[in-house]
Design an enzyme around this catalytic site. Structure first.
Site, mmCIF file in Angstrom:
data_model
loop_
_atom_site.group_PDB
_atom_site.id
_atom_site.type_symbol
_atom_site.label_atom_id
_atom_site.label_comp_id
_atom_site.label_asym_id
_atom_site.label_seq_id
_atom_site.Cartn_x
_atom_site.Cartn_y
_atom_site.Cartn_z
ATOM 1 N N ARG A 139 -1.150 6.174 16.682
ATOM 2 C CA ARG A 139 -0.319 5.293 15.847
ATOM 3 C C ARG A 139 -0.044 3.980 16.562
ATOM 4 O O ARG A 139 -0.053 2.912 15.947
ATOM 5 C CB ARG A 139 1.004 5.991 15.502
ATOM 6 C CG ARG A 139 0.830 7.055 14.433
ATOM 7 C CD ARG A 139 1.963 8.054 14.452
ATOM 8 N NE ARG A 139 3.251 7.443 14.206
ATOM 9 C CZ ARG A 139 4.410 7.996 14.563
ATOM 10 N NH1 ARG A 139 4.424 9.166 15.186
ATOM 11 N NH2 ARG A 139 5.540 7.379 14.313
ATOM 12 N N ARG A 152 2.447 -3.810 6.617
ATOM 13 C CA ARG A 152 1.868 -3.408 7.889
ATOM 14 C C ARG A 152 0.509 -4.056 8.095
ATOM 15 O O ARG A 152 -0.116 -3.883 9.136
ATOM 16 C CB ARG A 152 1.687 -1.899 7.877
ATOM 17 C CG ARG A 152 2.265 -1.208 9.085
ATOM 18 C CD ARG A 152 2.087 0.259 8.883
ATOM 19 N NE ARG A 152 3.320 0.840 8.447
ATOM 20 C CZ ARG A 152 4.044 1.660 9.198
ATOM 21 N NH1 ARG A 152 3.657 2.018 10.380
ATOM 22 N NH2 ARG A 152 5.161 2.153 8.738
ATOM 23 N N ARG A 197 12.167 13.090 18.687
ATOM 24 C CA ARG A 197 12.814 12.851 17.388
ATOM 25 C C ARG A 197 12.834 14.106 16.508
ATOM 26 O O ARG A 197 11.872 14.852 16.445
ATOM 27 C CB ARG A 197 12.067 11.751 16.624
ATOM 28 C CG ARG A 197 12.558 11.609 15.176
ATOM 29 C CD ARG A 197 12.051 10.370 14.505
ATOM 30 N NE ARG A 197 10.599 10.283 14.487
ATOM 31 C CZ ARG A 197 9.937 9.210 14.092
ATOM 32 N NH1 ARG A 197 10.598 8.127 13.694
ATOM 33 N NH2 ARG A 197 8.623 9.199 14.106
ATOM 34 N N LYS A 205 13.149 1.262 13.518
ATOM 35 C CA LYS A 205 13.231 0.665 12.171
ATOM 36 C C LYS A 205 14.075 1.533 11.236
ATOM 37 O O LYS A 205 14.967 1.041 10.557
ATOM 38 C CB LYS A 205 11.823 0.506 11.558
ATOM 39 C CG LYS A 205 10.882 -0.369 12.359
ATOM 40 C CD LYS A 205 9.529 -0.516 11.670
ATOM 41 C CE LYS A 205 8.731 0.779 11.547
ATOM 42 N NZ LYS A 205 8.345 1.389 12.833
ATOM 43 N N ARG A 265 8.383 15.559 12.922
ATOM 44 C CA ARG A 265 7.282 15.021 12.131
ATOM 45 C C ARG A 265 5.944 15.420 12.745
ATOM 46 O O ARG A 265 5.778 15.386 13.957
ATOM 47 C CB ARG A 265 7.397 13.499 12.060
ATOM 48 C CG ARG A 265 8.212 13.044 10.866
ATOM 49 C CD ARG A 265 8.562 11.605 10.894
ATOM 50 N NE ARG A 265 7.437 10.692 11.127
ATOM 51 C CZ ARG A 265 7.545 9.372 11.108
ATOM 52 N NH1 ARG A 265 8.718 8.816 10.849
ATOM 53 N NH2 ARG A 265 6.504 8.611 11.340
HETATM 54 P P1 AP5 Z 1 13.220 5.602 14.408
HETATM 55 O O1 AP5 Z 1 14.370 4.811 13.919
HETATM 56 O O2 AP5 Z 1 12.852 6.835 13.662
HETATM 57 O O3 AP5 Z 1 11.941 4.644 14.635
HETATM 58 P P2 AP5 Z 1 10.938 3.966 13.602
HETATM 59 O O4 AP5 Z 1 10.704 2.584 14.049
HETATM 60 O O5 AP5 Z 1 11.432 4.170 12.203
HETATM 61 O O6 AP5 Z 1 9.640 4.831 13.916
HETATM 62 P P3 AP5 Z 1 8.619 5.525 12.932
HETATM 63 O O7 AP5 Z 1 7.913 6.559 13.748
HETATM 64 O O8 AP5 Z 1 9.264 5.995 11.678
HETATM 65 O O9 AP5 Z 1 7.661 4.346 12.632
HETATM 66 P P4 AP5 Z 1 6.233 4.417 12.064
HETATM 67 O O10 AP5 Z 1 6.005 3.016 11.708
HETATM 68 O O11 AP5 Z 1 5.260 5.017 12.978
HETATM 69 O O12 AP5 Z 1 6.352 5.511 10.900
HETATM 70 P P5 AP5 Z 1 6.519 5.394 9.308
HETATM 71 O O13 AP5 Z 1 7.281 6.550 8.860
HETATM 72 O O14 AP5 Z 1 6.960 4.051 8.945
HETATM 73 O O15 AP5 Z 1 13.529 5.979 15.940
HETATM 74 C C1 AP5 Z 1 12.635 6.794 16.677
HETATM 75 C C2 AP5 Z 1 13.409 7.737 17.614
HETATM 76 O O16 AP5 Z 1 14.104 6.939 18.582
HETATM 77 C C3 AP5 Z 1 14.502 8.574 16.920
HETATM 78 O O17 AP5 Z 1 14.574 9.834 17.514
HETATM 79 C C4 AP5 Z 1 15.789 7.784 17.185
HETATM 80 O O18 AP5 Z 1 16.929 8.630 17.210
HETATM 81 C C5 AP5 Z 1 15.494 7.181 18.542
HETATM 82 N N1 AP5 Z 1 16.147 5.887 18.741
HETATM 83 C C6 AP5 Z 1 16.323 4.897 17.799
HETATM 84 N N2 AP5 Z 1 16.960 3.858 18.333
HETATM 85 C C7 AP5 Z 1 17.172 4.161 19.644
HETATM 86 C C8 AP5 Z 1 17.786 3.462 20.729
HETATM 87 N N3 AP5 Z 1 18.311 2.241 20.571
HETATM 88 N N4 AP5 Z 1 17.833 4.068 21.932
HETATM 89 C C9 AP5 Z 1 17.298 5.297 22.107
HETATM 90 N N5 AP5 Z 1 16.712 6.015 21.119
HETATM 91 C C10 AP5 Z 1 16.653 5.443 19.895
HETATM 92 O O19 AP5 Z 1 5.000 5.568 8.854
HETATM 93 C C11 AP5 Z 1 4.345 6.793 9.063
HETATM 94 C C12 AP5 Z 1 2.904 6.700 8.593
HETATM 95 O O20 AP5 Z 1 2.862 6.416 7.185
HETATM 96 C C13 AP5 Z 1 2.078 5.577 9.237
HETATM 97 O O21 AP5 Z 1 1.529 5.983 10.468
HETATM 98 C C14 AP5 Z 1 1.009 5.359 8.161
HETATM 99 O O22 AP5 Z 1 0.028 6.376 8.204
HETATM 100 C C15 AP5 Z 1 1.790 5.548 6.862
HETATM 101 N N6 AP5 Z 1 2.346 4.280 6.365
HETATM 102 C C16 AP5 Z 1 3.665 3.965 6.208
HETATM 103 N N7 AP5 Z 1 3.803 2.715 5.739
HETATM 104 C C17 AP5 Z 1 2.546 2.221 5.595
HETATM 105 C C18 AP5 Z 1 2.041 0.961 5.170
HETATM 106 N N8 AP5 Z 1 2.854 -0.047 4.811
HETATM 107 N N9 AP5 Z 1 0.694 0.794 5.153
HETATM 108 C C19 AP5 Z 1 -0.139 1.800 5.511
HETATM 109 N N10 AP5 Z 1 0.271 2.990 5.952
HETATM 110 C C20 AP5 Z 1 1.616 3.219 5.976
HETATM 111 MG MG MG Z 2 10.714 5.250 10.527
#
Ligand code: AP5
Ligand code: MG
Ligand code: ZN
Length: 217
Positions: free
Chosen positions: A172, A89, A128, A14, A161
């Site tokens: 997660r 979410r 990552r 994402k 992270r």
């Molecule tokens: P990346 O692009 O970083 O993936 P992502 O989908 O953004 O993964 P996240 O870990 O950020 O998602 P998340 O939903 O767990 O975390 P968030 O920060 O939103 O890619 C991942 C890796 O893969 C990278 O190394 C990249 O280089 C690699 N990659 C990408 N594309 C690739 C490809 N095509 N091929 C190979 N490799 C690739 O949320 C964190 C926390 O915040 C949550 O757990 C929760 O506690 C809280 N939170 C956030 N939003 C909310 C909400 N709306 N409600 C409640 N809690 C929330």
């Molecule tokens: Mg992310």
């Protein structure tokens, strides 16, 4: 103007895709995860509260998250369109968003859902490295920075992270699996869901999402 939501499990890409697409289409990229991490780094009460949930792999409660996101999209820089990464979410988050946009006479246009087989996600997340300053995303194998542990864009030191440890990644995935499916059904019933194959090179996935946005108009 495009107002879109990017759906996908942790590690689906994402952040990577929202960053490329928001640059290509001049949309504002809003990541609630990045907002919570910035608040935690700044030591605000909101940030410290959020950090407790994030470190366990749980969701931050809706009461906190919804208000923060609605406030963000009401800012002037969101008027030209936005791409939401990690919000909504939960179903209450989705309906709060719909209500807030309806009150302004707008709505979410499209919901690309980036789909990646779960067995690929652990390696993506444990490999990552992210930039704490500009949120650029790297991977030791698939997207190494030019200089080890240094951000290509702003030269800051990259960090891993805290929630990318294998046990927290598992938590997660458990937390998000059902909610992500529920949200997919919610947007499918509105005719807005678009399934995107999230495997292959990031540039190919960007192209798939851009084609989807163009097809929506
Ligand atoms: P990346 O692009 O970083 O993936 P992502 O989908 O953004 O993964 P996240 O870990 O950020 O998602 P998340 O939903 O767990 O975390 P968030 O920060 O939103 O890619 C991942 C890796 O893969 C990278 O190394 C990249 O280089 C690699 N990659 C990408 N594309 C690739 C490809 N095509 N091929 C190979 N490799 C690739 O949320 C964190 C926390 O915040 C949550 O757990 C929760 O506690 C809280 N939170 C956030 N939003 C909310 C909400 N709306 N409600 C409640 N809690 C929330
Ligand atoms: Mg992310
Ligand atoms: Zn950077």
């Amino acid at each position: 103007m495009v107002q879109c939501v990017l759906l996908g499990l942790p590690g689906a890409g994402k952040g990577t895709q929202a960053s490329s697409i928001s640059s290509a289409r001049e949309l504002l990229h809003i990541s609630t995860g990045d907002m919570f991490r910035e608040a935690a780094a700044a030591g605000t009460e909101l940030g410290l509260q959020a950090q407790e949930y994030m470190s366990r792999g749980d969701l931050v409660p809706d009461e906190v998250t919804i208000g923060m996101l609605l406030e963000r999209i009401s800012q002037p820089d969101a008027i030209a369109g936005f791409m939401l990464d990690g919000f909504p979410r939960t179903l209450p988050q989705a309906s709060a968003l719909d209500e807030a946009l309806a009150a302004q006479g707008t709505e979410i246009d499209t919901v690309p859902y980036i789909r990646v087989p779960e067995e690929l996600l652990m390696d993506r997340l444990t490999g990552r490295w992210s930039c704490p300053e500009c949120s650029d995303i790297y991977h030791t194998v698939t997207r190494p920075p030019k200089v080890e542990q240094i951000c290509d864009s702003c030269l800051s030191s990259l960090v891993q992270r805290a929630d990318d440890q294998p046990d927290t990644v598992k938590a997660r995935l458990d937390t998000n699996r059902e909610w992500t499916e529920s949200l997919a059904e919610y947007y499918e019933s509105q005719g807005k869901l678009r399934l995107i194959d999230g495997t292959g090179a990031p540039e190919d996935i960007t192209r798939r999402i851009l084609e989807t946005l163009d097809a929506t108009g």
